[in-house]
Design a protein around this motif. Sequence first.
Motif, mmCIF file in Angstrom:
data_model
loop_
_atom_site.group_PDB
_atom_site.id
_atom_site.type_symbol
_atom_site.label_atom_id
_atom_site.label_comp_id
_atom_site.label_asym_id
_atom_site.label_seq_id
_atom_site.Cartn_x
_atom_site.Cartn_y
_atom_site.Cartn_z
ATOM 1 N N VAL A 1 0.865 -1.176 0.000
ATOM 2 C CA VAL A 1 0.000 0.000 0.000
ATOM 3 C C VAL A 1 0.907 1.234 0.000
ATOM 4 O O VAL A 1 1.879 1.273 0.741
ATOM 5 C CB VAL A 1 -0.882 0.026 1.272
ATOM 6 N N ALA A 2 0.583 2.224 -0.829
ATOM 7 C CA ALA A 2 1.379 3.457 -0.838
ATOM 8 C C ALA A 2 0.475 4.673 -0.711
ATOM 9 O O ALA A 2 -0.611 4.721 -1.302
ATOM 10 C CB ALA A 2 2.203 3.562 -2.114
ATOM 11 N N PHE A 3 0.952 5.634 0.068
ATOM 12 C CA PHE A 3 0.308 6.940 0.166
ATOM 13 C C PHE A 3 1.095 7.879 -0.731
ATOM 14 O O PHE A 3 2.319 7.968 -0.622
ATOM 15 C CB PHE A 3 0.306 7.439 1.616
ATOM 16 N N ILE A 4 0.389 8.547 -1.635
ATOM 17 C CA ILE A 4 1.052 9.380 -2.630
ATOM 18 C C ILE A 4 0.536 10.810 -2.570
ATOM 19 O O ILE A 4 -0.557 11.071 -2.066
ATOM 20 C CB ILE A 4 0.884 8.793 -4.054
ATOM 21 N N GLY A 5 1.341 11.709 -3.109
ATOM 22 C CA GLY A 5 0.996 13.123 -3.119
ATOM 23 C C GLY A 5 2.225 13.945 -2.793
ATOM 24 O O GLY A 5 3.313 13.412 -2.581
ATOM 25 N N THR A 6 2.048 15.230 -2.751
ATOM 26 C CA THR A 6 3.164 16.116 -2.451
ATOM 27 C C THR A 6 3.561 15.996 -0.987
ATOM 28 O O THR A 6 2.894 15.300 -0.206
ATOM 29 C CB THR A 6 2.811 17.575 -2.847
ATOM 30 N N HIS A 7 4.624 16.666 -0.630
ATOM 31 C CA HIS A 7 5.110 16.619 0.751
ATOM 32 C C HIS A 7 4.238 17.490 1.664
ATOM 33 O O HIS A 7 3.591 18.425 1.223
ATOM 34 C CB HIS A 7 6.573 17.076 0.809
ATOM 35 N N GLY A 8 4.232 17.119 2.941
ATOM 36 C CA GLY A 8 3.545 17.930 3.944
ATOM 37 C C GLY A 8 2.040 17.814 3.978
ATOM 38 O O GLY A 8 1.365 18.691 4.516
ATOM 39 N N VAL A 9 1.481 16.732 3.421
ATOM 40 C CA VAL A 9 0.020 16.609 3.370
ATOM 41 C C VAL A 9 -0.549 15.575 4.341
ATOM 42 O O VAL A 9 -1.760 15.428 4.439
ATOM 43 C CB VAL A 9 -0.480 16.297 1.928
ATOM 44 N N GLY A 10 0.321 14.848 5.046
ATOM 45 C CA GLY A 10 -0.170 13.881 6.029
ATOM 46 C C GLY A 10 0.067 12.422 5.667
ATOM 47 O O GLY A 10 -0.488 11.539 6.322
ATOM 48 N N LYS A 11 0.868 12.161 4.664
ATOM 49 C CA LYS A 11 1.127 10.773 4.257
ATOM 50 C C LYS A 11 1.802 9.977 5.370
ATOM 51 O O LYS A 11 1.404 8.845 5.655
ATOM 52 C CB LYS A 11 1.995 10.724 2.988
ATOM 53 N N THR A 12 2.799 10.561 5.992
ATOM 54 C CA THR A 12 3.547 9.853 7.038
ATOM 55 C C THR A 12 2.634 9.510 8.211
ATOM 56 O O THR A 12 2.659 8.380 8.715
ATOM 57 C CB THR A 12 4.740 10.707 7.508
ATOM 58 N N THR A 13 1.814 10.441 8.622
ATOM 59 C CA THR A 13 0.873 10.186 9.721
ATOM 60 C C THR A 13 -0.058 9.032 9.360
ATOM 61 O O THR A 13 -0.291 8.127 10.177
ATOM 62 C CB THR A 13 0.071 11.462 10.031
ATOM 63 N N LEU A 14 -0.575 9.035 8.140
ATOM 64 C CA LEU A 14 -1.463 7.952 7.701
ATOM 65 C C LEU A 14 -0.739 6.605 7.676
ATOM 66 O O LEU A 14 -1.319 5.577 8.032
ATOM 67 C CB LEU A 14 -2.057 8.266 6.333
ATOM 68 N N CYS A 15 0.523 6.610 7.267
ATOM 69 C CA CYS A 15 1.306 5.370 7.269
ATOM 70 C C CYS A 15 1.359 4.766 8.667
ATOM 71 O O CYS A 15 1.103 3.572 8.848
ATOM 72 C CB CYS A 15 2.730 5.636 6.783
ATOM 73 N N TYR A 16 1.692 5.600 9.644
ATOM 74 C CA TYR A 16 1.805 5.107 11.020
ATOM 75 C C TYR A 16 0.447 4.687 11.573
ATOM 76 O O TYR A 16 0.344 3.675 12.285
ATOM 77 C CB TYR A 16 2.470 6.157 11.914
ATOM 78 N N GLU A 17 -0.602 5.430 11.250
ATOM 79 C CA GLU A 17 -1.939 5.060 11.723
ATOM 80 C C GLU A 17 -2.380 3.724 11.127
ATOM 81 O O GLU A 17 -2.930 2.872 11.831
ATOM 82 C CB GLU A 17 -2.952 6.158 11.377
ATOM 83 N N LEU A 18 -2.139 3.535 9.826
ATOM 84 C CA LEU A 18 -2.531 2.279 9.187
ATOM 85 C C LEU A 18 -1.705 1.117 9.732
ATOM 86 O O LEU A 18 -2.264 0.054 10.043
ATOM 87 C CB LEU A 18 -2.394 2.374 7.668
ATOM 88 N N ALA A 19 -0.397 1.298 9.847
ATOM 89 C CA ALA A 19 0.449 0.220 10.361
ATOM 90 C C ALA A 19 0.021 -0.185 11.773
ATOM 91 O O ALA A 19 -0.063 -1.383 12.082
ATOM 92 C CB ALA A 19 1.913 0.645 10.343
ATOM 93 N N ALA A 20 -0.288 0.789 12.608
ATOM 94 C CA ALA A 20 -0.732 0.482 13.972
ATOM 95 C C ALA A 20 -2.049 -0.295 13.954
ATOM 96 O O ALA A 20 -2.211 -1.272 14.698
ATOM 97 C CB ALA A 20 -0.882 1.767 14.781
ATOM 98 N N ALA A 21 -2.975 0.112 13.107
ATOM 99 C CA ALA A 21 -4.270 -0.584 13.016
ATOM 100 C C ALA A 21 -4.083 -2.018 12.533
ATOM 101 O O ALA A 21 -4.716 -2.940 13.064
ATOM 102 C CB ALA A 21 -5.202 0.178 12.080
ATOM 103 N N LEU A 22 -3.211 -2.214 11.559
ATOM 104 C CA LEU A 22 -2.973 -3.571 11.041
ATOM 105 C C LEU A 22 -2.265 -4.437 12.078
ATOM 106 O O LEU A 22 -2.583 -5.622 12.218
ATOM 107 C CB LEU A 22 -2.176 -3.514 9.739
#
Length: 182
Positions: free
Chosen positions: A3-24
């Motif tokens: 799974v990849a979060f895409i888009g420009t920098h500073g939009v919240g991709k990293t936060t979503l990565c950690y939230e998804l990984a924690a949920a999984l």
Amino acid sequence: MKVAFIGTHGVGKTTLCYELAAALKREGVHVDIVKEVARLSPLPINQKTSLEAQTWIFLTQMAEEIRSGSQHDVLVCDRSVLDNYAYMMLASGRQLPIERFMHHWMKSYDLLFKVPFSGQLAADGVRDTDAFFAQAVDQLVDRLLEERSLPHERLEPGARSTWIERVKQVVLNHPKGQKRLI
């Protein structure tokens, strides 16, 4: 599953990565995060980048995905090679051999989530805070997605509080996501 979060920098991709990984992980899934490799670059990034720097980032992204994928059931990627190519293209123009390879590599992602640009950037000490630059990257990511007809999920602007629930639902309902939880 990748799974990849895409888009420009500073939009919240990293936060979503950690939230998804924690949920999984709470679901018992063996998951890893492939962090944004641009932060590790020995060469300049952002608006001062070069073709050499972006090539290093592009290839390192793939290497990290291969390394992590050999050891984990699910990869959550903070960016994809498409994002990396967008920065390269913005800095140095189209690089057709790399673009063809990027398109080939994009087939390795099971799910892409496009995180929208809100016009607001938080300073993190690494990424550029120029909103025009960030918007140019975001528009280029959208253009590449459209040109290549790449399937992706778009997260709704202004609905940040609902993003992680939507992402979890899509991931867990994906055929590969369901296999991991059985």
